[in-house]
Design a protein around this motif. Structure first.
Motif, PDB file in Angstrom:
ATOM      1  N   ASN A  85       1.002  -1.195   0.091  1.00  0.00           N
ATOM      2  CA  ASN A  85       0.166  -0.078  -0.082  1.00  0.00           C
ATOM      3  C   ASN A  85       0.874   1.312  -0.088  1.00  0.00           C
ATOM      4  O   ASN A  85       0.689   2.237   0.557  1.00  0.00           O
ATOM      5  CB  ASN A  85      -1.099  -0.027   1.451  1.00  0.00           C
ATOM      6  CG  ASN A  85      -2.218  -1.080   1.058  1.00  0.00           C
ATOM      7  OD1 ASN A  85      -2.570  -1.116  -0.086  1.00  0.00           O
ATOM      8  ND2 ASN A  85      -2.474  -1.684   2.039  1.00  0.00           N
ATOM      9  N   GLN A  87       1.521   3.062  -2.881  1.00  0.00           N
ATOM     10  CA  GLN A  87       1.495   3.947  -3.958  1.00  0.00           C
ATOM     11  C   GLN A  87       1.142   5.419  -3.765  1.00  0.00           C
ATOM     12  O   GLN A  87       1.555   6.401  -4.266  1.00  0.00           O
ATOM     13  CB  GLN A  87       0.250   3.506  -4.836  1.00  0.00           C
ATOM     14  CG  GLN A  87       0.030   3.974  -6.279  1.00  0.00           C
ATOM     15  CD  GLN A  87       1.055   4.166  -7.047  1.00  0.00           C
ATOM     16  OE1 GLN A  87       2.005   3.101  -7.108  1.00  0.00           O
ATOM     17  NE2 GLN A  87       1.531   5.339  -7.569  1.00  0.00           N
ATOM     18  N   ALA A  91       3.106   8.633  -5.311  1.00  0.00           N
ATOM     19  CA  ALA A  91       2.348   9.735  -5.940  1.00  0.00           C
ATOM     20  C   ALA A  91       2.029  10.874  -5.475  1.00  0.00           C
ATOM     21  O   ALA A  91       1.628  12.032  -6.161  1.00  0.00           O
ATOM     22  CB  ALA A  91       1.098   9.048  -6.501  1.00  0.00           C
TER      23      ALA A  91
END
Length: 272
Positions: A85, A87, A91
């Protein structure tokens, strides 16, 4: 001032927030100490990192193996697993700032007035206090160097059983420190690190393996070690000098907060 120590958060931001509400945590007068693994597995690692960055002097953390893995993933040296988890961090507009914040964190913190040492996984029994300070400082210096990715992060992984020796040099010496302070659970009888077994000590049948904290250590006898990393312990070491705080919140168990001044554990059940 109150000192609160929290076990492996691993992205469980909601549970952490509820715990801090339970003790009426106030960063203007209290301190929050985290045993590492702020990120991965849970749903909101980004919020956890942002919280600790915002706490400034009121937040004290050490790096765990998942935090170091994030440095490798962010740099493209490793691929993230879906279950990590990560990401949202990769980003995030403030991703670079958060990574630099993590780079500044040590593998060991000390609260000398209370004779407390905090690391993610523990302290190898071969090390005395001066060795622990020296070796963890060398890793911190390597993390802050311009070439930290090529010289350290890209070379920090190994599955080979390692043993401590003063003859270790260069990246081998740094890697032993990282593996001992962030990945250690069981040791072989010769003192070398084992990376395979993650079970609870009660379920292990091997005569060659024993928990690191059952070996005779070299630290002063009046020191306490606070650590996480080993969820299968569920906070139990049978040694009053060894405080285990990883109680598997990201696996559906609970998050544990230790109030030093009251010698009290406060828990929050996982919301997942």
């Amino acid at each position: 001032m109150a000192h609160y120590f929290v076990g492996d958060i691993q992205g469980c931001y909601q549970e952490l927030s509820l715990l801090l509400d339970k003790v009426d945590f106030n960063p203007s007068k209290d301190q929050l100490w985290a045993v590492g693994d702020l990120v991965a597995r849970g749903p909101d690692s980004l919020a956890v990192l942002r919280l600790f960055q915002s706490l400034e002097d009121a937040g004290n953390l050490v790096l765990g193996n998942h935090d170091l893995h994030l440095l490798a993933v962010f740099a493209g040296l490793k691929k993230a697993k879906a279950c990590d988890n990560l990401q949202p961090i990769l980003a995030a507009e403030d991703g670079d700032s958060l990574i630099n914040f993590l780079r500044c964190q040590p593998l060991m913190r000390e609260l000398p007035e209370h004779k407390i040492i905090m690391t993610h996984a523990g302290v190898p029994p071969q090390w005395d206090l001066e060795t622990l300070r020296r070796e963890s400082k060398q890793v911190s210096e390597a993390l802050m160097a311009d070439d930290y990715l090529e010289a350290l992060i890209a070379k920090m992984y190994t599955q080979t059983a390692e043993n401590w020796s003063e003859s270790l040099t260069g990246v081998d010496r740094l890697r032993y420190c990282i593996n001992a302070l962030t990945r250690m659970r069981f040791l072989h009888r010769d003192g070398s690190l084992d990376f395979e077994c993650k079970e609870s000590p009660q379920t292990v049948q091997s005569n060659d393996l024993a928990p690191w904290f059952t070996f005779t250590g070299q630290l002063p006898q009046d020191y306490h070690i606070i650590f996480g990393h080993w969820a299968a312990l569920m906070g139990q070491t049978d040694n009053e000098r060894m405080l285990a705080l990883d109680t598997g919140c990201c696996w559906g168990e609970h998050l544990t907060l230790y109030h030093l001044e009251k010698n009290e554990r406060i828990t929050q059940q996982s919301l997942r």
